[in-house]
Write a protein that holds these residues in place. Structure first.
Motif, PDB file in Angstrom:
ATOM      1  N   ALA A  23     -25.175  16.647  19.861  1.00  0.00           N
ATOM      2  CA  ALA A  23     -24.974  15.216  20.068  1.00  0.00           C
ATOM      3  C   ALA A  23     -23.529  14.944  20.489  1.00  0.00           C
ATOM      4  N   LYS A  24     -22.593  15.578  19.814  1.00  0.00           N
ATOM      5  CA  LYS A  24     -21.182  15.375  20.136  1.00  0.00           C
ATOM      6  C   LYS A  24     -20.882  15.817  21.561  1.00  0.00           C
ATOM      7  N   ARG A  27     -22.039  13.358  23.919  1.00  0.00           N
ATOM      8  CA  ARG A  27     -21.463  12.033  23.655  1.00  0.00           C
ATOM      9  C   ARG A  27     -22.533  11.021  23.223  1.00  0.00           C
ATOM     10  N   ARG A  28     -23.394  11.494  22.315  1.00  0.00           N
ATOM     11  CA  ARG A  28     -24.429  10.646  21.736  1.00  0.00           C
ATOM     12  C   ARG A  28     -24.281  10.673  20.222  1.00  0.00           C
ATOM     13  N   SER A  29     -24.851   9.667  19.563  1.00  0.00           N
ATOM     14  CA  SER A  29     -24.930   9.700  18.108  1.00  0.00           C
ATOM     15  C   SER A  29     -25.992  10.720  17.717  1.00  0.00           C
ATOM     16  N   ASN A  31     -28.499  10.162  15.792  1.00  0.00           N
ATOM     17  CA  ASN A  31     -29.781   9.473  15.933  1.00  0.00           C
ATOM     18  C   ASN A  31     -30.239   9.479  17.386  1.00  0.00           C
ATOM     19  N   SER A  32     -29.346   9.141  18.301  1.00  0.00           N
ATOM     20  CA  SER A  32     -29.700   9.113  19.720  1.00  0.00           C
ATOM     21  C   SER A  32     -30.102  10.496  20.222  1.00  0.00           C
TER      22      SER A  32
END
Length: 52
Positions: A23-24, A27-29, A31-32
């Motif tokens: 996710a990092k 560049r997403r959360s 959850n996303s």
């Protein structure tokens, strides 16, 4: 996606760490990232099944 549902999800620690890192880097959360991956899998399954 018009409607959302909140759930509690238990993950093994190593899977959580991997998903958080993915996710990092995207560049997403977290959850996303989980929703993104589930939507991809869902779309793939629909194509394989021939479902609309």
């Amino acid at each position: 996606m018009d409607e959302t549902t909140r759930i509690t999800l238990r993950l093994p620690g190593d899977l959580h760490e991997w998903l958080a890192a993915e996710a990092k880097s995207a560049r997403r959360s977290l959850n996303s990232e989980i929703v993104y991956r589930l939507e991809l899998e869902h779309a793939t399954a629909e194509k394989e099944d021939g479902s609309p």
